[in-house]
Design an enzyme around this catalytic site. Structure first.
Site, short mmCIF file in Angstrom:
data_model
loop_
_atom_site.label_atom_id
_atom_site.label_comp_id
_atom_site.label_asym_id
_atom_site.label_seq_id
_atom_site.Cartn_x
_atom_site.Cartn_y
_atom_site.Cartn_z
N LEU A 92 0.82 -1.20 0.03
CA LEU A 92 -0.01 -0.01 0.11
C LEU A 92 0.80 1.28 0.06
O LEU A 92 0.56 2.29 0.82
CB LEU A 92 -0.99 -0.11 1.16
N CYS A 93 1.83 1.27 -0.89
CA CYS A 93 2.74 2.37 -0.96
C CYS A 93 3.31 2.75 -2.19
O CYS A 93 4.49 3.18 -2.54
CB CYS A 93 3.70 2.13 0.07
N GLY A 94 2.24 2.48 -3.43
CA GLY A 94 2.66 2.72 -4.82
C GLY A 94 3.74 1.78 -5.09
O GLY A 94 3.75 0.70 -4.75
#
Lengths: 133, 292
Positions: free
Chosen positions: B90-92
């Site tokens: 969930l951090c690109g």
């Protein structure tokens, strides 16, 4: 008394930076006092207490473990792997360090590692005894 | 054509997702600030270390008998890639950018006939690399349970790395991590650890000063080089940590904005459908009345 610039840094943060009168550094070859105009020296540290005198008030004492001191014409820098003010160091924490060192010594496989561990252990024990009194 | 109830449900679920992403963004922002200040606090030590090392290395005139950590083993057959990534997603593109860089390097090295080994720090990188290079991964460290990154963690990794080096496990070690340039820019970076790369510029200025060494120069250099590796790893971990939260913050910001956009569209559709139904009912009533 002349003052000079002193910095104590650990990997985690800058612990002290400022002008001081003298600093006692625990080097592997014995303690040395650094004052202003000291000749450039690079010394490896043993676990011990760094005493910082700022001129007024009681000297500040900090416990350092591992690292080295770098004396230059512009001042003294101590790079310590671990450094904490002495007030925050209690007998229990020190005992834990001694225990860890003892375990390292017991676990050491090669002669060289054993020698290193033994040296560290004796330095710590020495320090513990010195602080208790 | 979805019914009104379907549309209502969809809007509600997107709203719930938006709340979560919004909360995650705020948490990441708070953690980023802490990670950033930790990374900045570590900088003076790493800088001093670099200048002292450069000073010492510039005084070594002969390479004969110099520590192997500085000059290497003389070969470059076996490469170790120390890949530091995050523990969570969930951090690109944060994790995948680091992994992609390491993977490209590994494939290029393999094409040249070199042996490649991996040392993974962080779960995400390990999982991504395992798919392709399962048998090349020699070690894996997970930092998931770590709340506050300490120097101890870097030291433990450095110790493993050095043991491997002393056993002759590899010739060249390269560290992969994400350099934290700003909140929106994280640059995947490769840095050679072994043989040590020493800055040249700093050496010249300090070389004039006559130094005393306690104990000898070589002993100091020998003590310093392993420590330098731990410091470099520590710095990489801190930079990575800050980059991770920066990447997560912008990813969650995007997600929140996308969710907002979706809610807007769905609400419009919902209202249109509702009005169409009302109009339809009215027409039915009126035409029914006229028929009487």
């Amino acid at each position: 008394m002349a003052i000079f610039h002193f910095e104590l840094v650990s990997p985690e943060r800058l612990l002290f930076a400022g002008e001081v009168e003298s600093v006692i550094v625990p080097s592997v070859e014995g303690e040395m006092t650094v004052t202003a105009q000291h000749a450039p020296v690079m010394a490896v540290l043993k676990p011990g207490v760094v005493t910082v005198s700022e001129g007024k008030g009681a000297p500040r004492r900090l416990f350092v473990r591992g690292g080295f001191a770098d004396v230059r014409p512009e001042g003294l820098t101590i790079l310590a792997e671990h450094a904490i003010p002495l007030e925050e160091l209690d007998a229990e924490a020190l005992a834990q360090l001694v225990k860890d060192a003892q375990e390292d010594f017991d676990d050491a496989a090669t002669d060289e590692a054993k020698r290193d561990a033994a040296e560290k252990l004796s330095q710590l024990k020495e320090l513990r005894d010195a602080l208790v009194h | 054509m979805p019914s009104l109830k379907d549309l209502r449900n969809r809007i509600a679920s997107v709203k719930a997702t938006q709340k979560i992403t919004k909360a995650m963004q705020m948490v990441a922002a708070a953690k980023l600030r802490r990670a950033q200040s930790a990374a900045e606090a570590a900088r003076p030590y790493a800088e001093r270390m670099g200048s002292v090392l450069a000073n010492l290395a510039s005084r070594l005139t002969t390479t004969e008998g110099a520590p192997r950590l500085l000059i290497g083993t003389g070969k470059d057959d076996v490469h170790l890639l120390l890949v530091c990534t995050g523990e969570r997603g969930l951090c690109g593109a944060f994790n995948s950018a680091i992994v992609r860089m390491a993977r490209e390097r590994a494939l290029a090295l393999k094409a040249q006939g070199k042996t490649v080994k991996f040392f993974c720090v962080g779960k995400k990188g390990y999982e991504a690399l395992r798919r392709q290079f399962e048998k090349d991964i020699v070690d894996y460290v997970e930092l998931r349970s770590v709340r506050q990154l300490g120097f101890d963690h870097a030291e433990a990794i450095a110790k493993k790395l050095l043991r491997l080096f002393n056993e002759g496990g590899f010739d060249v070690a390269t560290l992969y991590y994400s350099h934290f340039r700003s909140v929106i820019a994280q640059v995947p970076t490769a840095q050679q650890l072994i043989p040590a790369q020493v800055g040249e510029g700093a050496g010249a200025a300090g070389a004039e000063a006559v130094y005393d060494y306690e104990p000898g120069e070589e002993e100091i250099l020998e003590a310093l080089l392993p420590r330098n590796i731990a410091v470099q790893i520590f710095r990489a971990l801190l930079e990575n940590n800050a980059s991770f939260y920066g990447a997560q913050m912008s990813a969650m910001d995007n997600a929140t904005r996308n969710a907002g956009e979706m809610i807007r569209k769905q609400t419009l559709k919902y209202n249109r459908t509702r009005q169409a139904m009302i109009t339809k009912e009215l027409i039915e009533i009126i035409s029914g009345a006229e028929a009487l």
